[in-house]
Write an enzyme that holds these catalytic residues in place. Structure first.
Site, PDB file in Angstrom:
ATOM      1  N   HIS A  48       8.111  -3.878  -1.818  1.00 21.05           N
ATOM      2  CA  HIS A  48       9.461  -3.908  -2.366  1.00 21.05           C
ATOM      3  C   HIS A  48       9.513  -4.399  -3.805  1.00 21.05           C
ATOM      4  O   HIS A  48      10.597  -4.527  -4.379  1.00 21.05           O
ATOM      5  CB  HIS A  48      10.366  -4.757  -1.472  1.00 21.05           C
ATOM      6  CG  HIS A  48      10.646  -4.129  -0.144  1.00 21.05           C
ATOM      7  ND1 HIS A  48      11.436  -4.710   0.823  1.00 21.05           N
ATOM      8  CD2 HIS A  48      10.235  -2.932   0.383  1.00 21.05           C
ATOM      9  CE1 HIS A  48      11.488  -3.921   1.878  1.00 21.05           C
ATOM     10  NE2 HIS A  48      10.754  -2.835   1.638  1.00 21.05           N
ATOM     11  N   HIS A  92       4.039   5.047   4.749  1.00 23.60           N
ATOM     12  CA  HIS A  92       4.548   5.604   5.990  1.00 23.60           C
ATOM     13  C   HIS A  92       3.503   6.462   6.696  1.00 23.60           C
ATOM     14  O   HIS A  92       3.552   6.610   7.924  1.00 23.60           O
ATOM     15  CB  HIS A  92       5.809   6.409   5.709  1.00 23.60           C
ATOM     16  CG  HIS A  92       7.016   5.557   5.516  1.00 23.60           C
ATOM     17  ND1 HIS A  92       8.264   5.909   5.974  1.00 23.60           N
ATOM     18  CD2 HIS A  92       7.171   4.355   4.917  1.00 23.60           C
ATOM     19  CE1 HIS A  92       9.132   4.962   5.665  1.00 23.60           C
ATOM     20  NE2 HIS A  92       8.488   4.015   5.017  1.00 23.60           N
TER      21      HIS A  92
END
Length: 765
Positions: free
Chosen positions: A290, A110
């Protein structure tokens, strides 16, 4: 003198009684705070953005050399210390699965993922995740905890390790302890020291700060999109990359939280392409990221406290207070979606893709009420609970995961990776390296033993190393004489040199004169650069003649000649104005090749507007989205890291040279074109003249003599702003004064050299 009304104080605010230290009542703005200057005058040009994050905000001082400090570190020992911490757990924020790795990957992702190709802003380079607004975006929920967890490591290494480098390095270490082979790590990121007040993150405005950046705000989408969903003109507003307010990429529940997987795929493609990622890199990043950890959604979003920037003072800069249960661990709330993608959330494997394609998935809801997906087959593998021993949970997928399965192009990449795990591993490794290093610029800025020096990464805009000796002072003098003996005018030489350098962006350190890409596609074909074509040809011929005459290993590059030509021309222009001035020149620029130039990525550097050269794209009205030319001019000045005095001086000098892209006379307020005078400023600030609109749009203007009514000069908005804006005019008046000419020449030459040297990371830190 100041009395706190304790009986009225709650966890979110306090009230003051009495009239000290300020008398009277404050008039509250829309957010409940006193109105700012921009509230009173919303259309004013915010010149102060040029001075944000200046040296006065930096506690390390201007003499601190971060490269020296970082290179003195034992990187391997530092990594081992980080890795040792990652497999521990602290009471105030316990680790999932006894491993902080997954949440640190998210923190690094992020931090880097705000990067966007349109203007090069965002990215991990300055650790802006620490400051508003990014630190308080809903999508960054609980990254404040991640940074506080590694704060002791930062404190131990002090100024020798920037937050920006530590965040990315911790993400790399997290991947490595879970069995993933990273592509390497390069240090060299310098921290910012204050909030980013200049980057445009979108048009949305939230009036209720208590709900700022809440889960519900993720539906605030339409204001940044153009056209109608499904139409050919449906697109995301430039320069934005995130599809929703307060998100890094896309809404994990679908475009409107509606579970539309195909719509999600469209959003993913727009968002990731705006971050310079192709289909394969996009799939690799999503599927690779993920493979680790879990998502958290155990508490209704309306129960979660305010984000860090407006959290209660006793929270000490941490936000999103969770009042339910422990407030963490099995009660954690982050983005609202709950669960893990794989049965082994702390191990690198291909289970994410295997399970995504092996099973059918049905929509369900998390405890927080967020839309997510669960396997239809109840015999599908389970995933262990992150905190409760022995508990097993259903696997989870987000709508953005299902999107990779239903979109034909993404599906093809997924199937490739399903059949070749090694190819997947390599693709994720390189994509992660690109994600976390994309905004660092040339490899000369890379520090540490793990940096990669090969020319195999086209996104690094590679320039081959010089295998020859550089020209010396005598050569420079001789070359200046040869340049001035060509048919190129002073104005054309200055224009060409400036055009070569002005593509630089301090945001992601791309562009600039180094590499001589002015002579390569796509830049050589841009309309704004057509004036440079004959000059480039003349200087290329001169380069070939000089290099052919050398007996040893000495050569001059075209990149150096482009800049040297402008310097030589300016010395003549200053002399013609009565000033003997040596314009600095530092040799060492190298030439790159067309094969090492990514045409698509460099097309993003093409200007829509350039006030220095009085250029507007032919489609300006359609693509400017209502942004005025002078606002784009200010934006470019900031991307060149100019101060307001530098911006004013540089513009005035270029106008004296007639550096207009089409040789027009707009802004050329002088009868002595090619002479480095301060005429631009004396005319601009004179009250003997009056400016009048020359068109109905207010884009062009004519200067009339107040006494005779005779028209003298013409101008654009990008010219007149230096007399219209109060801050810029104050500087212009200095250069227009009786003692201003000498001061102007000195300021212009200094600003010119700064622009010419912006991309010279081979000779500066």
């Amino acid at each position: 003198m100041l009395e706190i009304a304790n009986d009225k104080t709650n966890t979110d605010s306090f009230e003051m009684t009495g009239k000290c230290p300020f008398g009277g009542d404050r008039i509250a703005g829309a957010t409940g705070t006193p109105p700012a200057l921009s509230d009173w005058y919303p259309d004013r040009l915010k010149v102060e953005m040029l001075h944000s994050n200046g040296p006065s905000a930096n506690p390390l001082g201007e003499d601190f050399n971060y490269a020296e400090a970082f290179n003195a570190l034992d990187l391997e020992a530092l990594k081992q210390e980080i890795k040792g911490f990652l497999t521990t757990s602290v009471d105030w924020w316990p680790s999932d699965y006894n491993n902080y790795g997954p949440q640190m990957i998210r923190m690094a992702w992020h931090s880097a993922g705000t990067y966007r190709i349109a203007d090069g802003r965002g990215g991990a380079g300055e650790a802006l995740q620490r400051f508003a607004p990014i630190n308080s975006w809903w999508d960054n929920g609980n990254t404040d905890k991640s940074r506080r967890l590694i704060a002791p490591i930062k404190q131990k290494y002090g100024s020798a390790l920037s937050w920006a480098d530590l965040i990315v390095l911790t993400g790399n270490c997290a991947l490595e302890i879970m069995g993933f082979p990273t592509y390497g790590f390069a240090g060299g990121r310098h921290d910012a020291w204050e909030a980013d007040v200049s980057t445009y993150w979108g048009p949305e405005v939230i009036h209720d700060l208590k709900k700022a950046d809440s889960f519900d705000s993720m539906v605030m989408r339409d204001k940044r999109w153009r056209g109608k969903n499904g139409d050919a003109d449906y697109d995301l507003e430039n320069p934005l990359a995130a599809t929703h307010q307060s998100l890094i990429y896309v809404n994990p529940e679908g475009p409107y939280g509606d579970g539309d997987a195909l719509g999600s795929a469209r959003d993913i493609r727009v968002s990731f392409s705006r971050m310079a990622m192709n289909n394969e890199e996009t799939v690799a990043l999503i599927a690779g990221g993920h493979a680790f950890g879990k998502s958290h959604g155990m508490v209704k979003p309306d129960r979660i406290g305010a984000p860090p920037e407006i959290a209660p003072i006793e929270a000490m800069g941490m936000g999103w207070h969770n009042p339910q249960g422990k407030g963490h661990s099995e009660d954690t709330m982050t983005n609202g979606i709950e669960g893990s993608w794989t049965p082994n959330p702390t191990q690198w494997d291909n289970d994410y893709l295997i399970n995504l394609f092996k099973f059918e998935w049905e929509q369900t809801k998390s405890p927080a009420g967020a839309l997510q997906w669960t396997p239809v087959d109840k015999n599908a593998p389970k995933t262990p609970d992150a905190h409760i021993e022995g508990k097993m949970n259903d696997l989870m997928m987000m709508t953005t995961d299902i999107a990779l399965k239903v979109d034909p192009e993404y599906r093809a990449v997924c199937e490739k990776f399903l059949n070749d795990f090694d190819a997947f591993t390599q693709a994720f490794s390189k994509a992660w390296y690109k994600l976390t290093h994309r905004d660092m610029g040339p490899r000369e800025r890379y520090l540490g033993p793990e940096k990669r020096n090969q020319n195999d990464l086209l996104w690094q805009d590679p320039i081959p190393l010089a295998d020859y000796d550089l020209i010396d002072a005598a050569d420079i003098t001789a070359l200046k004489e040869s340049i001035m003996a060509t048919d190129s005018s002073v104005s054309d030489l200055v224009y060409t040199a400036f055009s070569s350098a002005v593509t630089h962006r301090s945001s992601d350190k791309r562009g600039g004169a180094n590499g001589a890409r002015l002579a390569l596609a796509p830049q050589k074909d841009w309309d704004i650069n057509q004036r440079t074509v004959p000059v480039v040809a003349a200087l290329r011929k001169l380069m070939e003649e000089f290099n052919g005459q050398q007996q040893g290993n000495k050569q001059v590059s075209l990149a150096d000649l482009l800049v040297l030509g402008g310097c030589a021309a300016l010395e003549k222009a200053a002399a013609d104005a009565g000033f003997t001035t040596a314009v600095p020149f530092t040799p060492g620029r190298r030439d790159t090749t067309q094969e090492l130039t990514d045409i698509e990525m460099f097309t993003w550097l093409k200007p829509v507007a350039d006030g220095f050269r009085n250029y507007l794209d032919q489609d300006f009205a359609a693509v400017s989205q209502g942004v005025a030319p002078e606002e784009m001019f200010l934006d470019k000045a900031q991307l060149l890291s100019l101060t307001s005095p530098e911006w004013v001086a540089l513009t005035g000098g270029l106008k004296a040279m007639n550096a207009n892209h089409d040789n027009s006379k707009h802004g050329v307020f002088t009868d002595r074109v090619g002479v480095l005078t301060n005429d631009f400023f004396t005319v601009l600030t004179s009250m003997d003249f009056e400016w009048k609109k020359a068109d109905t749009q207010g884009m062009m203007f004519a200067l009339e003599d107040r006494k005779t009514g005779q028209q003298r000069f013409t101008a654009t908005r990008s010219d007149l702003i230096f007399g219209s804006n109060s801050q810029l005019r104050a500087v212009a008046e200095v250069y227009a004064g009786s003692d201003g000419q000498k001061r102007f020449v000195k300021a212009f030459v200094k600003a010119w050299d700064k622009v010419m040297m912006l991309d010279r990371y081979d000779v500066k830190v």
